[in-house]
Write an enzyme that holds these catalytic residues in place. Structure first.
Site, short mmCIF file in Angstrom:
data_model
loop_
_atom_site.label_atom_id
_atom_site.label_comp_id
_atom_site.label_asym_id
_atom_site.label_seq_id
_atom_site.Cartn_x
_atom_site.Cartn_y
_atom_site.Cartn_z
N SER A 90 0.85 -1.20 0.00
CA SER A 90 0.00 0.00 0.00
C SER A 90 0.88 1.24 0.00
CB SER A 90 -0.90 0.01 1.24
OG SER A 90 -1.47 1.29 1.38
N HIS A 131 -0.80 -1.25 -4.39
CA HIS A 131 -2.12 -1.00 -3.80
C HIS A 131 -2.31 0.50 -3.63
CE1 HIS A 131 -5.67 -2.31 -1.50
NE2 HIS A 131 -5.38 -1.35 -0.64
N ASP A 188 -4.68 3.36 -2.36
CA ASP A 188 -5.79 3.62 -1.44
C ASP A 188 -6.40 5.00 -1.65
OD1 ASP A 188 -6.08 1.32 0.31
OD2 ASP A 188 -4.07 1.80 1.05
N MET A 198 -9.21 7.73 -0.64
CA MET A 198 -10.14 8.08 0.45
C MET A 198 -10.73 9.45 0.19
SD MET A 198 -7.77 6.97 3.66
CE MET A 198 -6.96 5.37 3.70
N HIS A 258 -8.00 0.64 -4.56
CA HIS A 258 -8.97 0.39 -3.49
C HIS A 258 -9.72 1.69 -3.22
CE1 HIS A 258 -9.50 -0.68 1.09
NE2 HIS A 258 -10.64 -0.68 0.43
N MET A 300 -12.11 3.81 -1.27
CA MET A 300 -12.84 3.98 -0.02
C MET A 300 -13.59 5.30 -0.15
SD MET A 300 -9.80 2.66 2.46
CE MET A 300 -8.59 2.97 1.19
N MET A 317 -11.39 -6.49 4.72
CA MET A 317 -10.67 -5.50 5.53
C MET A 317 -10.41 -6.07 6.92
SD MET A 317 -10.04 -2.95 3.61
CE MET A 317 -9.28 -1.95 4.89
N ASP A 376 -6.47 -6.70 3.92
CA ASP A 376 -5.88 -5.36 3.98
C ASP A 376 -6.04 -4.75 5.37
OD1 ASP A 376 -5.06 -2.76 3.48
OD2 ASP A 376 -6.66 -2.29 2.07
C1 DX5 Z 1 -6.61 1.26 5.21
C2 DX5 Z 1 -6.00 0.98 3.84
C3 DX5 Z 1 -4.84 0.07 3.89
C4 DX5 Z 1 -3.68 0.57 4.69
C5 DX5 Z 1 -2.81 -0.59 5.08
O1 DX5 Z 1 -7.75 2.01 5.06
O2 DX5 Z 1 -6.96 0.42 2.99
O3 DX5 Z 1 -4.44 -0.33 2.59
O4 DX5 Z 1 -2.91 1.50 4.00
O5 DX5 Z 1 -1.80 -0.12 5.89
P1 DX5 Z 1 -1.07 -1.03 6.97
O6 DX5 Z 1 -0.50 -2.20 6.26
O7 DX5 Z 1 -0.04 -0.12 7.53
O8 DX5 Z 1 -2.12 -1.43 7.98
ZN ZN Z 2 -6.40 -0.56 1.01
#
Ligand code: DX5
Ligand code: ZN
Length: 216
Positions: free
Chosen positions: A7, A32, A34, A36, A66, A68, A137, A175
């Protein structure tokens, strides 16, 4: 074999391209990404222009996006255009699930569906045959560096059993809080694709960290 999707949320953004290349060279199978929106989750990260730049700089990488975000359907086309290889969205989002899967596929992209820690596996079962990826998750989405929630293990087991019974083999991705201890537990439970942020970009020896996570 277990695949690893680091990620980039945990990367050093002042040298993002370099960090992504390093991770891929060190054995990462994909990246990955992410996204948001400060609405579906209480945090903001990055989006389309960043993916566009990365894809331009590293065109051969597989971008595991991903989302979110509250309305993933509205952004499918833009993320595919920007270079997404697989788009995973949340079953808890406001977009109609079937229509969103169809839109992702119509855009020529792989589709993934994700469940938060409080959502039962049953929520994804009606769509299982159509998905290239299911994302379990193991933390509440929104932040990197959180503690792994073991409820994910039962869900991976249930999903793995269901996929075997149906004779299908989508990626089973997990994840959140995945590290050298929790990663093998997830693989044991049925995961074949691990996301790890801190446990990759937070380590000085990325190659060793990735090899350990992939149990090489
Ligand atoms: C959380 C993300 C993850 C996160 C994982 O909302 O979707 O992908 O970045 O980070 P670690 O591996 O540090 O928990
Ligand atoms: Zn993620």
């Amino acid at each position: 074999m277990t695949q690893l999707s680091p990620s980039i949320l945990a990367a050093d953004f002042t040298r993002l391209g370099e960090q992504c290349r390093d991770a891929l060279q060190a054995g990462a199978d994909m990246l990955h990404f992410d996204v948001m929106d400060g609405h579906f989750v209480p945090n903001l990260s990055f989006g389309i222009p960043v993916l566009q730049s990365l894809h331009k700089a590293i065109p051969d990488a597989f971008y595991d996006v991903h989302l979110m975000i509250t309305d993933p359907l509205a952004y499918v086309e833009a993320f595919v255009k920007a270079g997404a290889s697989c788009i995973t969205f949340h079953v808890e989002s406001d977009s109609p699930v079937q229509q969103t899967i169809d839109a992702i596929h119509a855009a020529g992209c792989k589709a993934g569906l994700s469940i938060k820690p409080g959502t039962p596996v049953e929520a994804v079962l009606p769509y299982l045959e159509q998905l290239e990826l299911v994302l379990v998750m193991s933390v509440e989405p929104g932040f990197g560096g959180q503690k792994f929630m073991p409820v994910a293990l039962e869900k991976l087991q249930a999903l793995k059993a269901e996929c075997e019974a149906r004779g299908i083999s989508p990626w089973l991705e997990v994840d959140g809080g995945v590290d050298a201890v929790t990663g093998p537990q997830c693989v044991q439970a049925g995961a074949n694709l691990l996301v790890a942020g801190s446990a990759v970009f937070g380590k000085s020896d990325m190659k060793a960290a990735i090899a350990e996570l992939k149990q090489l």
